[in-house]
Write a protein that holds these residues in place. Sequence first.
Motif, PDB file in Angstrom:
ATOM      1  N   LEU A 119       0.833  -1.199   0.000  1.00  0.00           N
ATOM      2  CA  LEU A 119       0.000   0.000   0.000  1.00  0.00           C
ATOM      3  C   LEU A 119       0.868   1.251   0.000  1.00  0.00           C
ATOM      4  N   ARG A 120       1.906   1.248   0.823  1.00  0.00           N
ATOM      5  CA  ARG A 120       2.826   2.397   0.877  1.00  0.00           C
ATOM      6  C   ARG A 120       3.487   2.630  -0.487  1.00  0.00           C
ATOM      7  N   ALA A 121       3.918   1.551  -1.119  1.00  0.00           N
ATOM      8  CA  ALA A 121       4.566   1.676  -2.427  1.00  0.00           C
ATOM      9  C   ALA A 121       3.599   2.273  -3.449  1.00  0.00           C
ATOM     10  N   ALA A 122       2.344   1.830  -3.417  1.00  0.00           N
ATOM     11  CA  ALA A 122       1.364   2.355  -4.369  1.00  0.00           C
ATOM     12  C   ALA A 122       1.095   3.834  -4.123  1.00  0.00           C
ATOM     13  N   ILE A 123       1.026   4.229  -2.862  1.00  0.00           N
ATOM     14  CA  ILE A 123       0.778   5.637  -2.521  1.00  0.00           C
ATOM     15  C   ILE A 123       1.946   6.512  -2.979  1.00  0.00           C
ATOM     16  N   LEU A 124       3.166   6.024  -2.750  1.00  0.00           N
ATOM     17  CA  LEU A 124       4.341   6.802  -3.130  1.00  0.00           C
ATOM     18  C   LEU A 124       4.480   6.926  -4.651  1.00  0.00           C
ATOM     19  N   ALA A 125       4.065   5.884  -5.379  1.00  0.00           N
ATOM     20  CA  ALA A 125       4.294   5.871  -6.817  1.00  0.00           C
ATOM     21  C   ALA A 125       3.150   6.433  -7.640  1.00  0.00           C
ATOM     22  N   ASP A 126       1.927   6.375  -7.103  1.00  0.00           N
ATOM     23  CA  ASP A 126       0.755   6.707  -7.920  1.00  0.00           C
ATOM     24  C   ASP A 126      -0.052   7.836  -7.295  1.00  0.00           C
ATOM     25  N   PRO A 127      -0.178   8.973  -7.971  1.00  0.00           N
ATOM     26  CA  PRO A 127      -0.964  10.089  -7.429  1.00  0.00           C
ATOM     27  C   PRO A 127      -2.425   9.713  -7.169  1.00  0.00           C
ATOM     28  N   GLY A 128      -2.998   8.879  -8.016  1.00  0.00           N
ATOM     29  CA  GLY A 128      -4.392   8.490  -7.821  1.00  0.00           C
ATOM     30  C   GLY A 128      -4.585   7.706  -6.538  1.00  0.00           C
ATOM     31  N   THR A 129      -3.656   6.795  -6.256  1.00  0.00           N
ATOM     32  CA  THR A 129      -3.732   6.031  -5.005  1.00  0.00           C
ATOM     33  C   THR A 129      -3.518   6.946  -3.809  1.00  0.00           C
ATOM     34  N   ALA A 130      -2.582   7.884  -3.934  1.00  0.00           N
ATOM     35  CA  ALA A 130      -2.324   8.832  -2.846  1.00  0.00           C
ATOM     36  C   ALA A 130      -3.562   9.680  -2.569  1.00  0.00           C
ATOM     37  N   GLU A 131      -4.265  10.098  -3.612  1.00  0.00           N
ATOM     38  CA  GLU A 131      -5.466  10.900  -3.430  1.00  0.00           C
ATOM     39  C   GLU A 131      -6.564  10.088  -2.753  1.00  0.00           C
ATOM     40  N   ALA A 132      -6.713   8.820  -3.145  1.00  0.00           N
ATOM     41  CA  ALA A 132      -7.708   7.956  -2.508  1.00  0.00           C
ATOM     42  C   ALA A 132      -7.373   7.753  -1.029  1.00  0.00           C
ATOM     43  N   ALA A 133      -6.079   7.589  -0.733  1.00  0.00           N
ATOM     44  CA  ALA A 133      -5.658   7.424   0.660  1.00  0.00           C
ATOM     45  C   ALA A 133      -5.924   8.693   1.466  1.00  0.00           C
ATOM     46  N   ARG A 134      -5.678   9.844   0.862  1.00  0.00           N
ATOM     47  CA  ARG A 134      -5.926  11.113   1.565  1.00  0.00           C
ATOM     48  C   ARG A 134      -7.407  11.257   1.910  1.00  0.00           C
ATOM     49  N   LYS A 135      -8.281  10.976   0.953  1.00  0.00           N
ATOM     50  CA  LYS A 135      -9.713  11.102   1.202  1.00  0.00           C
ATOM     51  C   LYS A 135     -10.169  10.112   2.273  1.00  0.00           C
ATOM     52  N   ALA A 136      -9.603   8.899   2.246  1.00  0.00           N
ATOM     53  CA  ALA A 136      -9.965   7.904   3.250  1.00  0.00           C
ATOM     54  C   ALA A 136      -9.530   8.358   4.642  1.00  0.00           C
ATOM     55  N   LEU A 137      -8.338   8.928   4.738  1.00  0.00           N
ATOM     56  CA  LEU A 137      -7.863   9.432   6.040  1.00  0.00           C
ATOM     57  C   LEU A 137      -8.751  10.561   6.550  1.00  0.00           C
ATOM     58  N   MET A 138      -9.142  11.458   5.664  1.00  0.00           N
ATOM     59  CA  MET A 138     -10.007  12.561   6.079  1.00  0.00           C
ATOM     60  C   MET A 138     -11.353  12.045   6.583  1.00  0.00           C
ATOM     61  N   ASP A 139     -11.885  11.004   5.931  1.00  0.00           N
ATOM     62  CA  ASP A 139     -13.147  10.417   6.383  1.00  0.00           C
ATOM     63  C   ASP A 139     -12.994   9.744   7.743  1.00  0.00           C
ATOM     64  N   ARG A 140     -11.814   9.206   8.009  1.00  0.00           N
ATOM     65  CA  ARG A 140     -11.591   8.481   9.265  1.00  0.00           C
ATOM     66  C   ARG A 140     -11.278   9.408  10.441  1.00  0.00           C
ATOM     67  N   LEU A 141     -10.741  10.583  10.149  1.00  0.00           N
ATOM     68  CA  LEU A 141     -10.307  11.481  11.231  1.00  0.00           C
ATOM     69  C   LEU A 141     -11.441  11.828  12.191  1.00  0.00           C
ATOM     70  N   GLY A 142     -12.667  11.942  11.666  1.00  0.00           N
ATOM     71  CA  GLY A 142     -13.779  12.336  12.518  1.00  0.00           C
ATOM     72  C   GLY A 142     -14.099  11.332  13.595  1.00  0.00           C
ATOM     73  N   GLU A 143     -13.789  10.061  13.351  1.00  0.00           N
ATOM     74  CA  GLU A 143     -14.132   9.020  14.319  1.00  0.00           C
ATOM     75  C   GLU A 143     -12.908   8.384  14.971  1.00  0.00           C
ATOM     76  N   ASP A 144     -11.746   8.922  14.706  1.00  0.00           N
ATOM     77  CA  ASP A 144     -10.513   8.362  15.261  1.00  0.00           C
ATOM     78  C   ASP A 144      -9.678   9.486  15.871  1.00  0.00           C
ATOM     79  N   PRO A 145      -9.975   9.887  17.120  1.00  0.00           N
ATOM     80  CA  PRO A 145      -9.234  10.992  17.758  1.00  0.00           C
ATOM     81  C   PRO A 145      -7.738  10.726  17.846  1.00  0.00           C
TER      82      PRO A 145
END
Length: 383
Positions: A163-189
């Motif tokens: 997963l880390r390799a895909a995020i580092l190499a692919d902007p699309g994967t990095a963007e999907a990971a960013r959106k997923a993190l933002m969705d999770r932040l609200g429920e994960d203090p």
Amino acid sequence: MSVAIVPSQEAAPAGDAVPAAEAVDAAALVAEDARDFGAYARTGGWAFGLKVARSVRPGGQSAGETPKVSAKEFAELAGCSADRVMRYYKAWDKAADDGMVPHFEALSPGMEVELPDADVWLSYYTSRSSALTQRGEAITEAAEAEGIRPTKALEVAENPTALRAAILADPGTAEAARKALMDRLGEDPALRTELVRDIVRADDLKKAVAAESKAGDRVDYVRQIVEKGQVKTPAGQMIDAPAELREEAERHLSLIDELDDGEESGEWAREAYDTVRDMVAQTVQSDPELRVQERRAKFYSSLQKATKVFEELTFDDVDAAEEIRDIYEDDMVKRLEDLQQAIGACIAALRTATATPPAQEPTPSPATQADQVESLPDEWDAS
């Protein structure tokens, strides 16, 4: 798995006809393969799940109570792992609890039963043992909510390095990971706290956050003009925005709102803010009454700040004169004397101006005037 085929007899010479008996045996084998293929096409994994369910004894039964064998023995006979057998076993168990198929106790080796459709099998079976854990169940539920196969999400979760390799190499994967993190932040203090700490520790990120925050404040200032029809003056007064000012603010705001998600808004926000601020200053200067109110508000704003600072210029926390002497420097007295003269000159100017006041509306009290002054972006204070 490779299968060695041993011919029952030597191959017939080229051009010779295949013996009738051998042709019949081959036809029977072909028909059997076709039936097995058809059964699997209709039922998918259910066909193999049935083989496990009718041959592997359920928990709680001893070898003497049933002709069935243990999952370990079945796996050895099948030439696969016991984990794989148990995944079929547990899928059948879940389906039996839902009434889709008979329970283990109702089945015996060789028994045939009507099986559900192939598509239903994927609702119960997972090809990964991690899905059987509490973490795996949570990932499975999230994957189903997103409309994807749980096995895909479980595979990613089992290999974070990939997963880390895909995020580092692919902007699309990095963007999907960013959106997923933002969705999770609200429920994960805890995650939110760690992310904030990472940002604070990184100077570049900290500067980027400050720049985005500043751009956001500028856009909010312009948006307020459009949505509320009011604008804040340099001194902090809220006044009705002239029509041309609202039109200009709306034009700039529409340009900002049309930016794509990946485009930088900082420069657009600065241009919009500077343009609107200049128009506000011109509006104030062009209206004599508003100009007077603005200067009064600015004076009260400065007076409030000075009062707050002067209230701290005491020695209430010093117990003895010796301590005052320890911190004393000549420059302190000089600066205080200069401030005293400046304040005295200001008071004298105000008294002179009010000795013969012209006819005008009553001046608001300091408290009332101070209440009308609101906080401003830092740029106003610097102007």
